[in-house]
Scaffold this motif. Structure first.
Motif, PDB file in Angstrom:
ATOM      1  N   GLN A  50      14.954 -25.481 -34.931  1.00  0.00           N
ATOM      2  CA  GLN A  50      15.883 -24.408 -34.583  1.00  0.00           C
ATOM      3  C   GLN A  50      16.345 -24.506 -33.128  1.00  0.00           C
ATOM      4  O   GLN A  50      17.284 -23.810 -32.732  1.00  0.00           O
ATOM      5  CB  GLN A  50      15.220 -23.045 -34.843  1.00  0.00           C
ATOM      6  CG  GLN A  50      16.226 -21.923 -34.942  1.00  0.00           C
ATOM      7  CD  GLN A  50      15.643 -20.652 -35.468  1.00  0.00           C
ATOM      8  OE1 GLN A  50      14.449 -20.412 -35.409  1.00  0.00           O
ATOM      9  NE2 GLN A  50      16.497 -19.806 -36.005  1.00  0.00           N
ATOM     10  N   ILE A  65       6.725 -21.553 -35.463  1.00  0.00           N
ATOM     11  CA  ILE A  65       7.944 -21.098 -34.792  1.00  0.00           C
ATOM     12  C   ILE A  65       8.142 -19.614 -35.066  1.00  0.00           C
ATOM     13  O   ILE A  65       7.487 -19.048 -35.936  1.00  0.00           O
ATOM     14  CB  ILE A  65       9.200 -21.882 -35.262  1.00  0.00           C
ATOM     15  CG1 ILE A  65       9.498 -21.611 -36.758  1.00  0.00           C
ATOM     16  CG2 ILE A  65       9.018 -23.378 -35.028  1.00  0.00           C
ATOM     17  CD1 ILE A  65      10.863 -22.116 -37.197  1.00  0.00           C
ATOM     18  N   GLN A  66       9.046 -19.011 -34.321  1.00  0.00           N
ATOM     19  CA  GLN A  66       9.422 -17.587 -34.427  1.00  0.00           C
ATOM     20  C   GLN A  66       8.297 -16.690 -33.876  1.00  0.00           C
ATOM     21  O   GLN A  66       7.187 -16.639 -34.421  1.00  0.00           O
ATOM     22  CB  GLN A  66       9.766 -17.189 -35.871  1.00  0.00           C
ATOM     23  CG  GLN A  66      11.144 -17.664 -36.300  1.00  0.00           C
ATOM     24  CD  GLN A  66      12.279 -16.932 -35.589  1.00  0.00           C
ATOM     25  OE1 GLN A  66      12.157 -15.764 -35.219  1.00  0.00           O
ATOM     26  NE2 GLN A  66      13.377 -17.630 -35.374  1.00  0.00           N
ATOM     27  N   ALA A  69       6.203 -14.354 -36.167  1.00  0.00           N
ATOM     28  CA  ALA A  69       5.301 -15.109 -37.048  1.00  0.00           C
ATOM     29  C   ALA A  69       4.098 -15.613 -36.250  1.00  0.00           C
ATOM     30  O   ALA A  69       2.968 -15.628 -36.758  1.00  0.00           O
ATOM     31  CB  ALA A  69       6.046 -16.276 -37.698  1.00  0.00           C
TER      32      ALA A  69
ATOM     33  N   LYS B  93       4.007 -20.076 -41.741  1.00  0.00           N
ATOM     34  CA  LYS B  93       5.199 -20.860 -42.095  1.00  0.00           C
ATOM     35  C   LYS B  93       6.188 -20.018 -42.898  1.00  0.00           C
ATOM     36  O   LYS B  93       7.399 -20.076 -42.683  1.00  0.00           O
ATOM     37  CB  LYS B  93       4.798 -22.111 -42.878  1.00  0.00           C
ATOM     38  CG  LYS B  93       4.094 -23.130 -42.006  1.00  0.00           C
ATOM     39  CD  LYS B  93       3.775 -24.407 -42.763  1.00  0.00           C
ATOM     40  CE  LYS B  93       3.097 -25.395 -41.822  1.00  0.00           C
ATOM     41  NZ  LYS B  93       2.743 -26.655 -42.484  1.00  0.00           N
ATOM     42  N   ARG B  95       6.450 -16.739 -42.875  1.00  0.00           N
ATOM     43  CA  ARG B  95       7.052 -15.726 -41.994  1.00  0.00           C
ATOM     44  C   ARG B  95       8.043 -16.351 -41.017  1.00  0.00           C
ATOM     45  O   ARG B  95       9.088 -15.774 -40.737  1.00  0.00           O
ATOM     46  CB  ARG B  95       5.944 -15.005 -41.214  1.00  0.00           C
ATOM     47  CG  ARG B  95       5.144 -14.038 -42.064  1.00  0.00           C
ATOM     48  CD  ARG B  95       4.060 -13.380 -41.222  1.00  0.00           C
ATOM     49  NE  ARG B  95       3.360 -12.327 -41.931  1.00  0.00           N
ATOM     50  CZ  ARG B  95       2.032 -12.234 -42.029  1.00  0.00           C
ATOM     51  NH1 ARG B  95       1.250 -13.143 -41.458  1.00  0.00           N
ATOM     52  NH2 ARG B  95       1.479 -11.237 -42.690  1.00  0.00           N
ATOM     53  N   GLY B  96       7.713 -17.519 -40.480  1.00  0.00           N
ATOM     54  CA  GLY B  96       8.634 -18.182 -39.557  1.00  0.00           C
ATOM     55  C   GLY B  96       9.964 -18.486 -40.245  1.00  0.00           C
ATOM     56  O   GLY B  96      11.040 -18.237 -39.693  1.00  0.00           O
ATOM     57  N   GLN B  99      11.935 -15.375 -40.761  1.00  0.00           N
ATOM     58  CA  GLN B  99      12.494 -14.844 -39.517  1.00  0.00           C
ATOM     59  C   GLN B  99      13.634 -15.684 -38.964  1.00  0.00           C
ATOM     60  O   GLN B  99      14.486 -15.165 -38.225  1.00  0.00           O
ATOM     61  CB  GLN B  99      11.372 -14.669 -38.490  1.00  0.00           C
ATOM     62  CG  GLN B  99      10.440 -13.523 -38.879  1.00  0.00           C
ATOM     63  CD  GLN B  99       9.097 -13.564 -38.189  1.00  0.00           C
ATOM     64  OE1 GLN B  99       8.952 -14.203 -37.153  1.00  0.00           O
ATOM     65  NE2 GLN B  99       8.115 -12.889 -38.749  1.00  0.00           N
ATOM     66  N   VAL B 100      13.675 -16.966 -39.314  1.00  0.00           N
ATOM     67  CA  VAL B 100      14.858 -17.756 -38.965  1.00  0.00           C
ATOM     68  C   VAL B 100      16.090 -17.046 -39.532  1.00  0.00           C
ATOM     69  O   VAL B 100      17.133 -16.937 -38.870  1.00  0.00           O
ATOM     70  CB  VAL B 100      14.749 -19.194 -39.523  1.00  0.00           C
ATOM     71  CG1 VAL B 100      16.099 -19.902 -39.482  1.00  0.00           C
ATOM     72  CG2 VAL B 100      13.702 -19.990 -38.746  1.00  0.00           C
ATOM     73  N   ALA B 102      16.093 -13.657 -40.833  1.00  0.00           N
ATOM     74  CA  ALA B 102      16.173 -12.225 -40.515  1.00  0.00           C
ATOM     75  C   ALA B 102      16.402 -11.960 -39.036  1.00  0.00           C
ATOM     76  O   ALA B 102      16.997 -10.937 -38.682  1.00  0.00           O
ATOM     77  CB  ALA B 102      14.894 -11.527 -40.972  1.00  0.00           C
ATOM     78  N   CYS B 103      15.932 -12.855 -38.161  1.00  0.00           N
ATOM     79  CA  CYS B 103      16.050 -12.613 -36.715  1.00  0.00           C
ATOM     80  C   CYS B 103      17.159 -13.417 -36.062  1.00  0.00           C
ATOM     81  O   CYS B 103      17.463 -13.164 -34.902  1.00  0.00           O
ATOM     82  CB  CYS B 103      14.738 -12.933 -36.001  1.00  0.00           C
ATOM     83  SG  CYS B 103      13.340 -11.966 -36.561  1.00  0.00           S
ATOM     84  N   GLU B 104      17.708 -14.399 -36.745  1.00  0.00           N
ATOM     85  CA  GLU B 104      18.674 -15.259 -36.040  1.00  0.00           C
ATOM     86  C   GLU B 104      20.000 -15.389 -36.763  1.00  0.00           C
ATOM     87  O   GLU B 104      21.011 -15.670 -36.141  1.00  0.00           O
ATOM     88  CB  GLU B 104      18.091 -16.674 -35.833  1.00  0.00           C
ATOM     89  CG  GLU B 104      16.684 -16.719 -35.295  1.00  0.00           C
ATOM     90  CD  GLU B 104      16.513 -16.284 -33.840  1.00  0.00           C
ATOM     91  OE1 GLU B 104      17.529 -16.082 -33.139  1.00  0.00           O
ATOM     92  OE2 GLU B 104      15.355 -16.112 -33.418  1.00  0.00           O
ATOM     93  N   PRO B 107      21.444 -10.920 -38.285  1.00  0.00           N
ATOM     94  CA  PRO B 107      21.980  -9.962 -37.299  1.00  0.00           C
ATOM     95  C   PRO B 107      23.395 -10.310 -36.850  1.00  0.00           C
ATOM     96  O   PRO B 107      24.151  -9.419 -36.465  1.00  0.00           O
ATOM     97  CB  PRO B 107      21.019 -10.091 -36.109  1.00  0.00           C
ATOM     98  CG  PRO B 107      19.783 -10.708 -36.656  1.00  0.00           C
ATOM     99  CD  PRO B 107      20.195 -11.550 -37.819  1.00  0.00           C
ATOM    100  N   TRP B 135      27.180 -19.570 -37.189  1.00  0.00           N
ATOM    101  CA  TRP B 135      25.828 -19.001 -37.179  1.00  0.00           C
ATOM    102  C   TRP B 135      25.128 -19.154 -38.522  1.00  0.00           C
ATOM    103  O   TRP B 135      23.920 -19.376 -38.585  1.00  0.00           O
ATOM    104  CB  TRP B 135      25.845 -17.544 -36.711  1.00  0.00           C
ATOM    105  CG  TRP B 135      26.337 -17.432 -35.303  1.00  0.00           C
ATOM    106  CD1 TRP B 135      27.469 -16.790 -34.868  1.00  0.00           C
ATOM    107  CD2 TRP B 135      25.750 -18.006 -34.121  1.00  0.00           C
ATOM    108  NE1 TRP B 135      27.613 -16.933 -33.510  1.00  0.00           N
ATOM    109  CE2 TRP B 135      26.577 -17.677 -33.026  1.00  0.00           C
ATOM    110  CE3 TRP B 135      24.613 -18.781 -33.892  1.00  0.00           C
ATOM    111  CZ2 TRP B 135      26.295 -18.085 -31.718  1.00  0.00           C
ATOM    112  CZ3 TRP B 135      24.326 -19.188 -32.593  1.00  0.00           C
ATOM    113  CH2 TRP B 135      25.162 -18.838 -31.517  1.00  0.00           C
ATOM    114  N   THR B 142      18.615 -25.017 -40.224  1.00  0.00           N
ATOM    115  CA  THR B 142      17.199 -24.938 -39.845  1.00  0.00           C
ATOM    116  C   THR B 142      16.331 -24.777 -41.094  1.00  0.00           C
ATOM    117  O   THR B 142      15.292 -25.441 -41.222  1.00  0.00           O
ATOM    118  CB  THR B 142      16.951 -23.746 -38.894  1.00  0.00           C
ATOM    119  OG1 THR B 142      17.718 -23.944 -37.709  1.00  0.00           O
ATOM    120  CG2 THR B 142      15.479 -23.634 -38.525  1.00  0.00           C
ATOM    121  N   LEU B 146      13.341 -27.248 -42.288  1.00  0.00           N
ATOM    122  CA  LEU B 146      11.975 -26.779 -42.555  1.00  0.00           C
ATOM    123  C   LEU B 146      11.549 -27.158 -43.973  1.00  0.00           C
ATOM    124  O   LEU B 146      10.408 -27.576 -44.202  1.00  0.00           O
ATOM    125  CB  LEU B 146      11.886 -25.261 -42.356  1.00  0.00           C
ATOM    126  CG  LEU B 146      12.065 -24.769 -40.911  1.00  0.00           C
ATOM    127  CD1 LEU B 146      12.138 -23.237 -40.874  1.00  0.00           C
ATOM    128  CD2 LEU B 146      10.934 -25.264 -40.005  1.00  0.00           C
TER     129      LEU B 146
END
Lengths: 215, 215
Positions: A50, A65-66, A69, B93, B95-96, B99-100, B102-104, B107, B135, B142, B146
């Motif tokens: 990322q 990552i993150q 997490a 892993k 959660r990461g 979040q790639v 949900a967080c990046e 939004p 985006w 990513t 992964l």
């Protein structure tokens, strides 16, 4: 020993540092100078595709990552002292609060997003400042409302000891100040931030106290 | 019974619906028509000061916000079938990966952010499309990287049964298609998405199968 890739000013790296300190965990620090674009180099993207900080090498070739997490992994693998409450409802409130910041505010102030605004979209400095004020205020006003709704007004967000919500709030307040966003009316937010500013784990995690700090 | 406030097209509401279905949980649905601004009305902000969907009323006046916090609460209060792995590394892993998205990614495609771009910043339709493509591609590339790095290529993101990563990926792929973003080269992502499309919990959670669906 864990190897932590971060940058002094990154608020997601700042979150992890607070948690390492709260849990008394040692780590080796590998600076990733975002301002030089080091996160986009081949060495770093081999670890983290990322191209964002933080990343945490935990041994045997495994990389996390993150930041959220990483925080959950720290909690599961090093449970004491806890950064999440004991019951599912408290944990849901702490996580919800943390995600207001991590999922709705922080992504919009990220360096790469600001670069897109001023670069690709040609936004001026005034428009960039207005963007930051708009989104940081929106998020921190939500934090203020959530804190005002607590049944009991504890010194930290959700209790007498710092936890996940405080870990996310303090770096976001730091960013608001850095970007010149006025939050002087958010009294609950400021009270928690002031409490954390007296706590050694938060002091040692502050951007100015990092080896890669540059004014 | 739980009361779930959502909107058919919201990808964070879509995530929760998949989890309800996977865990076999009934809920009462309260639609929040985002296109009419219902999320900013006093009735809704009394529940959720962030004025975003989803929110989950769980009884005794308690309201949970933020989809990932809701998913973690569902996992803790209704553990079977699990949507997270058993060991901390696998969970980190999953959660990461979640979040790639949900967080990046999410939004930056949120309705309120797109409205700011086209409204306050005066971006045209072409600039908005370029923003979305930039985006969404960055985030889904990513995810692809992964998935390509997994030691074992399982049908779902991290195993033989769907979990948190799949729950976040499928709504994001849906959004990419809706916004016309070409992801035909992301073969690992598309393979997982196709596997999920055959799973009843995902089918029933699809935006087109919701009572508030509108073309």
């Amino acid at each position: 020993m864990m190897r932590f890739h971060g940058y002094f000013r990154s608020s997601s790296a700042y979150r992890c540092r607070i948690a390492f300190n709260l849990k008394g965990l040692d780590y080796e620090f590998a600076p990733v100078p975002l301002k030089d674009g080091a996160q986009r180099g081949a060495a770093y993207t081999a670890l983290n595709p990322q191209a964002l900080v933080p990343s945490l090498e935990i041994g045997e070739g495994e990389v996390l990552i993150q930041s959220l997490a990483i925080l959950e992994w720290l909690e599961e693998s090093h449970p004491e002292p806890a950064i999440l409450g004991r019951d599912p409802l408290t944990r849901a409130k702490e996580r919800g609060f943390a995600q207001v910041i991590a999922c709705e505010v922080h992504p919009l102030q990220n360096l790469r997003v600001l670069n897109y605004l001023t670069g690709t979209l040609g936004a001026g400095e005034e428009q960039k400042a207005a963007w930051l004020t708009h989104w940081l205020r929106a998020g921190l006003e939500t934090c203020e409302a959530l804190l005002a709704r607590r049944g009991e007004k504890t010194p930290f967000c959700y209790g007498d000891a710092p936890g996940l919500a405080d870990i996310c709030l303090v770096p976001q307040v730091f960013s608001a100040r850095r970007f010149g966003v006025d939050i002087s009316d958010l009294t609950h937010v400021l009270a928690v931030d002031a409490e954390c500013a007296r706590h050694d784990a938060f002091v040692r995690a502050h951007p100015e106290n990092q080896p890669d700090f540059a004014a």
